[in-house]
Motif scaffolding. Structure first.
Motif, PDB file in Angstrom:
ATOM      1  N   TYR B 109       0.774  -1.184  -0.053  1.00  0.00           N
ATOM      2  CA  TYR B 109       0.098   0.004  -0.053  1.00  0.00           C
ATOM      3  C   TYR B 109       1.026   1.122   0.048  1.00  0.00           C
ATOM      4  O   TYR B 109       1.800   1.145   0.849  1.00  0.00           O
ATOM      5  CB  TYR B 109      -0.881  -0.028   1.271  1.00  0.00           C
ATOM      6  N   CYS B 110       0.697   1.958  -0.953  1.00  0.00           N
ATOM      7  CA  CYS B 110       1.545   3.306  -1.074  1.00  0.00           C
ATOM      8  C   CYS B 110       0.592   4.422  -0.216  1.00  0.00           C
ATOM      9  O   CYS B 110      -0.548   4.761  -0.622  1.00  0.00           O
ATOM     10  CB  CYS B 110       1.775   3.599  -2.478  1.00  0.00           C
ATOM     11  N   GLU B 111       1.458   4.868   0.823  1.00  0.00           N
ATOM     12  CA  GLU B 111       0.834   5.885   1.643  1.00  0.00           C
ATOM     13  C   GLU B 111       0.614   7.116   0.852  1.00  0.00           C
ATOM     14  O   GLU B 111       0.022   7.957   1.358  1.00  0.00           O
ATOM     15  CB  GLU B 111       1.393   6.344   2.887  1.00  0.00           C
ATOM     16  N   ASP B 112       1.595   7.480   0.139  1.00  0.00           N
ATOM     17  CA  ASP B 112       1.408   8.694  -0.973  1.00  0.00           C
ATOM     18  C   ASP B 112       0.544   8.830  -1.918  1.00  0.00           C
ATOM     19  O   ASP B 112      -0.162   9.744  -2.235  1.00  0.00           O
ATOM     20  CB  ASP B 112       2.866   9.044  -1.408  1.00  0.00           C
ATOM     21  N   CYS B 113       0.265   7.616  -2.476  1.00  0.00           N
ATOM     22  CA  CYS B 113      -0.741   7.649  -3.709  1.00  0.00           C
ATOM     23  C   CYS B 113      -2.137   7.386  -3.092  1.00  0.00           C
ATOM     24  O   CYS B 113      -3.068   7.478  -3.627  1.00  0.00           O
ATOM     25  CB  CYS B 113      -0.366   6.498  -4.909  1.00  0.00           C
ATOM     26  N   HIS B 114      -1.936   6.600  -1.780  1.00  0.00           N
ATOM     27  CA  HIS B 114      -3.251   5.862  -1.238  1.00  0.00           C
ATOM     28  C   HIS B 114      -3.867   5.005  -2.155  1.00  0.00           C
ATOM     29  O   HIS B 114      -5.165   4.876  -2.453  1.00  0.00           O
ATOM     30  CB  HIS B 114      -4.284   7.069  -0.906  1.00  0.00           C
ATOM     31  N   ILE B 116      -3.378   0.619  -3.695  1.00  0.00           N
ATOM     32  CA  ILE B 116      -3.165  -0.511  -3.133  1.00  0.00           C
ATOM     33  C   ILE B 116      -1.888  -0.935  -4.352  1.00  0.00           C
ATOM     34  O   ILE B 116      -1.909  -0.351  -5.313  1.00  0.00           O
ATOM     35  CB  ILE B 116      -4.225  -1.685  -3.717  1.00  0.00           C
ATOM     36  N   ARG B 117      -0.706  -1.501  -4.042  1.00  0.00           N
ATOM     37  CA  ARG B 117       0.123  -1.657  -5.006  1.00  0.00           C
ATOM     38  C   ARG B 117       0.581  -3.110  -5.143  1.00  0.00           C
ATOM     39  O   ARG B 117       0.823  -3.923  -4.207  1.00  0.00           O
ATOM     40  CB  ARG B 117       1.494  -0.863  -4.610  1.00  0.00           C
ATOM     41  N   CYS B 118       0.282  -3.636  -6.327  1.00  0.00           N
ATOM     42  CA  CYS B 118       0.559  -5.141  -6.503  1.00  0.00           C
ATOM     43  C   CYS B 118       1.876  -5.393  -7.039  1.00  0.00           C
ATOM     44  O   CYS B 118       2.659  -4.600  -7.450  1.00  0.00           O
ATOM     45  CB  CYS B 118      -0.447  -5.688  -7.372  1.00  0.00           C
ATOM     46  N   ARG B 343       9.774  -0.143  -4.421  1.00  0.00           N
ATOM     47  CA  ARG B 343       9.402   1.413  -4.465  1.00  0.00           C
ATOM     48  C   ARG B 343       7.865   1.402  -5.292  1.00  0.00           C
ATOM     49  O   ARG B 343       7.659   0.449  -6.268  1.00  0.00           O
ATOM     50  CB  ARG B 343      10.091   2.122  -5.601  1.00  0.00           C
ATOM     51  N   CYS B 344       7.164   2.218  -5.184  1.00  0.00           N
ATOM     52  CA  CYS B 344       6.032   2.632  -5.776  1.00  0.00           C
ATOM     53  C   CYS B 344       6.469   3.286  -7.086  1.00  0.00           C
ATOM     54  O   CYS B 344       7.265   3.985  -7.180  1.00  0.00           O
ATOM     55  CB  CYS B 344       4.895   3.716  -5.223  1.00  0.00           C
ATOM     56  N   ARG B 345       5.877   2.564  -8.194  1.00  0.00           N
ATOM     57  CA  ARG B 345       6.272   2.912  -9.668  1.00  0.00           C
ATOM     58  C   ARG B 345       5.701   4.405  -9.797  1.00  0.00           C
ATOM     59  O   ARG B 345       6.433   5.030 -10.740  1.00  0.00           O
ATOM     60  CB  ARG B 345       5.631   2.121 -10.669  1.00  0.00           C
ATOM     61  N   ALA B 346       4.457   4.695  -9.274  1.00  0.00           N
ATOM     62  CA  ALA B 346       3.928   6.047  -9.639  1.00  0.00           C
ATOM     63  C   ALA B 346       4.794   7.217  -8.862  1.00  0.00           C
ATOM     64  O   ALA B 346       5.105   8.128  -9.588  1.00  0.00           O
ATOM     65  CB  ALA B 346       2.899   5.990  -9.196  1.00  0.00           C
ATOM     66  N   CYS B 347       5.030   6.883  -7.831  1.00  0.00           N
ATOM     67  CA  CYS B 347       5.485   8.331  -6.813  1.00  0.00           C
ATOM     68  C   CYS B 347       6.994   8.026  -6.496  1.00  0.00           C
ATOM     69  O   CYS B 347       7.681   8.859  -5.792  1.00  0.00           O
ATOM     70  CB  CYS B 347       4.751   8.723  -5.832  1.00  0.00           C
ATOM     71  N   ARG B 348       7.618   6.633  -6.710  1.00  0.00           N
ATOM     72  CA  ARG B 348       8.846   6.221  -6.169  1.00  0.00           C
ATOM     73  C   ARG B 348       9.232   6.124  -4.849  1.00  0.00           C
ATOM     74  O   ARG B 348      10.063   6.191  -4.425  1.00  0.00           O
ATOM     75  CB  ARG B 348       9.952   7.279  -6.956  1.00  0.00           C
TER      76      ARG B 348
HETATM   77 ZN   LIG Z   1       2.972   5.792  -4.683  1.00  0.00          ZN
END
Ligand SMILES: [Zn+2]
Ligand SMILES: [Zn+2]
Ligand SMILES: [Zn+2]
Ligand SMILES: [Zn+2]
Lengths: 184, 612
Positions: B109-114, B116-118, B343-348
């Motif tokens: 779970y990305c706290e910055d994008c809010h 779910i991250r698979c 890392r989250c791909r969207a926000c790193r």
């Molecule tokens: Zn993110």
């Protein structure tokens, strides 16, 4: 075997088969002996708690310096009986209906030996191996992986027997010997 | 397939369009507190464009699993049920959704994008390399120079892949603390030793095995590799000064791969028209040599020693010299492993970061979805149900439990299509109480104690557990329309499933029509604390909780996701159990869907903020 508390409690309900046990043998608590044919156990052999020996169909003979582990069942397949050689190590949860198991053979966890199978000397059966009924394993065979076989040329038999003796010495210190319970 | 039941959660990344987020600040929220309204500021996009889905269904699915006749059926069914909600339903059988469905344990779970991250939408980075056997960390520079295997004393058996031990060749009885050589590598699993090789390998010392082995096992392939390495190192060295950013260097590089620069011949004009001086990159132009004599020798040896003496394909391919015979196998050094951060791909932002020390298994950062989104579990209400053999036309009752990991109570809406979508053989699904509250995850210890005594999970809503075939008494119970059980931080509701008769298609098609998967849309609302001023939304509405004097505000947060419940496989029809369409035990009439489309807009916004 249905009852949870076997061993001594079963002794009161059903008569034990005739036992011929060496004085140096270590018999733990709660071993289940059943059947009517005689059971012979050699010198310096250790039987863990809750192993089961069934001599309904024939006699059982266990050699010297053997280890029979917990929850392992030794069942004599027929009138010719089940004969274990010396230095045989049978691990936990095995189901043994073999006719012969040779000297210094190691049978690892959860192995199934089919009815009337014949295992040679110095064999190694890796965990969860299965030998079919009346299967024959020549001496020095290693069963590993997905029932693959190879010949053991490592010449470590002597060393392994020494390890067995050390193992038994250690077990003798740890396990309570309740032999007198079965040999009254 | 996987064993039943299973619950997979759909990661939002299955949607074809990238989502647009407006995150006004990268304020991290601590896992100890729930995400606040502020954290769910998000521009909604329509995740399930009906036209898109249709295109997929019409264009792709048939080629995978449908023949023409069934395709017609499928579309008919779609049209019959077409209403606004149906178009937004998540189809678990859609080829696209298959890639985004994961058990909750696999999700971050990305706290910055809010969001779910698979595993598909995280990026992995290597933290360290280490040997899994001796647990020594290997610097990445060593990995680059010496390869990705342990260079210490760790070797695997080439026959069975177990770890090898060092033993003295001549067994000496008695306890000598310092055994004398020579030594063997011995596999305690299959009893292979290095003495089985031809010629046998025996080591002088029990330590620094890699160094000793590299001297003893030197194959022609190693020589060839060294030759190639030298060749290219030389070429690279020569070219070093030319490998600037000059266009000539690039042309030459390209020429290497188009064959123009290679010395293998065949391209007559390779040298002509090129302004490059002495430097011409060359491939090593030697073809692979096959020595006929050697090959014949191998054939002969095979004839003598038989099949048992040869290696399996797996054994052969794990060795660089691809030995044909067991006696040519050499010990394999243990492959190194890595610890990785994600890392989250969207926000790193980092989602997972393991402790860099090899011996510890702890994590510095680990944002698992389990701590952020409510998790669902399903169990049988009636123990006679067999997961792998559901009876057609029979009403199966399951208990769906929603567990709240947050420290605020949440209200949950479970929406499900009345008929399972994406198949010609739709099952009827009814959630008896689709809207309910789940308590806050207040005390960790209480939670732990609860889980240790499952016996306590007796139904509190119903006095007598329902038995199969006795739903007269069951349906009369007024409490059944309420929740089945409500405890600490979980709430259970009953879900009823009536599968139809389905032909067994496992043999004829790729897809298993009998597999019963129910998509459920989980919508969660809760009031979260906002511990600082919200410039954007703070001025608009007064806080909900009257207790605050302005310092602590409570605001409403809403988010939602699709999940798929794999209930089981439908079995063969059972004599006596027939379709009972008119007098279904479902309380609500068939015409009114229980999926409660009270806020149909929510179906299209997976993560939405409600200002209340
Ligand atoms: Zn993110
Ligand atoms: Zn994803
Ligand atoms: Zn190592
Ligand atoms: Zn091995």
């Amino acid at each position: 075997m249905g009852p949870k508390r076997s061993g001594a409690s079963s002794a009161s309900s059903a008569p034990l088969p005739p036992l011929k046990i060496d004085p140096t043998t270590v018999l733990s608590d709660a071993i289940s002996f059943s059947g009517t044919y005689p059971i012979t156990i050699g010198a310096n052999t250790v039987l863990h708690p809750r192993c089961k020996l069934n001599s309904t169909e024939g006699p059982i003979v266990i050699g010297s310096n053997c280890i029979i582990s917990e929850r392992t069942q030794l069942i004599a397949p027929d009138i010719d009986g089940l004969v274990l050689g010396d230095y045989v190590h049978v691990e936990v949860n095995c189901h043994i209906q073999a006719a012969r198991i040779g000297d210094a053979t190691s049978i690892e966890v959860g192995t199934k030996l089919g009815k009337g199978s014949c295992i040679g000397d110095n064999c190694t059966l890796s965990p969860l191996s299965t030998i079919l009924d009346v299967g024959v394993l020549p001496a020095f065979t290693v069963v590993y992986g997905e029932n693959q076989r190879r010949m053991d040329t490592s010449a470590t038999a002597v060393a392994r027997n020494e390890t067995m003796l050390a193992h038994i010495d250690c077990l003798k210190k740890l396990l309570l010997n309740k032999s007198e319970k079965y040999t009254r | 397939m996987s064993s039943f039941p299973y619950i997979h959660i759909s990661c939002p990344c299955h949607e074809d369009r990238p989502q647009t987020f407006t995150i006004d600040s990268a304020r991290p929220i601590s896992p100890s507190k729930s995400p606040s309204k502020h954290d769910f500021n998000f521009l909604p996009t329509d995740p399930h464009t009906p036209t898109k889905r249709r295109t997929l269904l019409g264009g792709f699915t048939p080629s995978v699993s449908f023949d023409g006749g069934n395709l017609g059926l499928d579309l008919d069914d779609d049209e019959e049920l077409t209403d606004e909600d149906d178009e937004n339903n998540f189809d678990p059988r859609d080829p696209r959704s298959a890639f985004s469905l994961f058990p909750i344990e696999n999700l971050l779970y990305c706290e910055d994008c809010h969001q779910i991250r698979c595993p598909r939408c995280v990026q992995e980075e290597i933290v360290c390399w280490y040997c899994p056997s001796c647990l020594f960390e290997v610097p990445s520079s060593t990995v680059k120079s010496d390869g990705n295997r342990c260079t210490r004393n760790c070797y695997l058996c080439p026959v069975c892949t177990a770890l090898l031990a060092v033993i003295p060749v001549n067994h000496s009885s008695g306890h000598s603390d310092h055994p004398t050589g020579p030594f063997n590598l011995f596999c305690s699993h299959c009893h292979w030793t290095t003495s089985d090789l031809i010629p046998p390998i025996q080591l002088e010392k029990p330590t620094s095995i890699s160094a000793q082995l590299s001297k003893l096992t030197h194959s022609p392939q190693d020589t060839e590799f060294i030759r190639l390495k030298q060749h290219y190192a030389q070429q690279l060295g020569n070219a070093q000064e030319d490998f600037t950013n000059s266009p000539a260097a690039l042309t030459r590089l390209m020429g290497l791969y188009t064959g123009l620069g290679s010395g293998s011949g065949g391209h007559g004009g390779s040298r002509k028209g090129r302004g490059v001086k002495k430097l011409e990159m060359k491939e090593v132009d030697r073809p692979r040599e096959v020595n006929e004599e050697q090959e014949l020798e191998i054939v002969e040896r095979m004839a003598v020693e038989g099949l048992e003496a040869t290696t399996t394909a797996k054994q052969r391919l794990t060795q660089p010299h691809e030995p044909r015979f067991l006696s040519d196998l050499t010990p394999t050094a243990v492959l190194l492993r890595t610890k990785r951060s994600k890392r989250c791909r969207a926000c790193r932002h980092i989602l997972v970061k393991p402790e860099s020390k090899v011996q510890t298994t702890r994590f510095r950062i680990r944002l698992v979805a389990l701590n952020y989104i409510p998790s669902l579990t399903i169990k049988r209400l009636d123990s006679t149900i067999t997961w792998n053999n559901l009876t057609p036309h029979k009403t199966h009752r399951f208990l769906l439990t929603v567990t709240n990991p947050l420290f605020d109570p949440i209200s949950v809406s479970l929406l499900t299509p009345r008929r399972t979508p994406g198949t010609a053989f739709a099952s009827r699904v009814t959630i008896l109480c689709p809207e309910f509250e789940v308590g806050a995850n207040t005390d960790v210890w209480d939670d732990a104690l609860m889980s240790t005594k499952p016996a306590a999970a007796t139904p509190s809503g119903v006095s007598t557990p329902p038995v199969a075939g006795s739903f007269a008494s069951f349906s009369k119970d007024p409490k059944m329309s309420t929740v089945y059980e409500q405890k600490m931080n979980y709430t259970s509701v009953v879900i009823e499933v009536v599968p139809p008769e389905i032909p067994d298609t496992r043999e004829t098609r790729i897809r298993d029509e009998r597999l019963l998967e129910i998509p459920i849309y989980v919508r969660v609302e809760f009031e979260a604390e906002v511990d600082r001023d919200d410039e954007e939304g703070g001025g608009g509405k007064p806080s909900h909780s009257g207790a605050s004097g302005g310092a602590v505000q409570r605001e409403r947060v809403e988010y939602s996701y699709w999940c798929v419940v794999g209930v089981g496989r439908v079995g063969d029809p059972v004599e006596g159990v027939v379709a009972s369409e008119p007098n279904t035990p479902v309380r609500t009439p068939v015409g009114t869907p229980v999926k409660a489309p009270r806020t149909p807009a929510a179906m299209r916004t997976p993560l939405r903020q409600v200002r209340s």
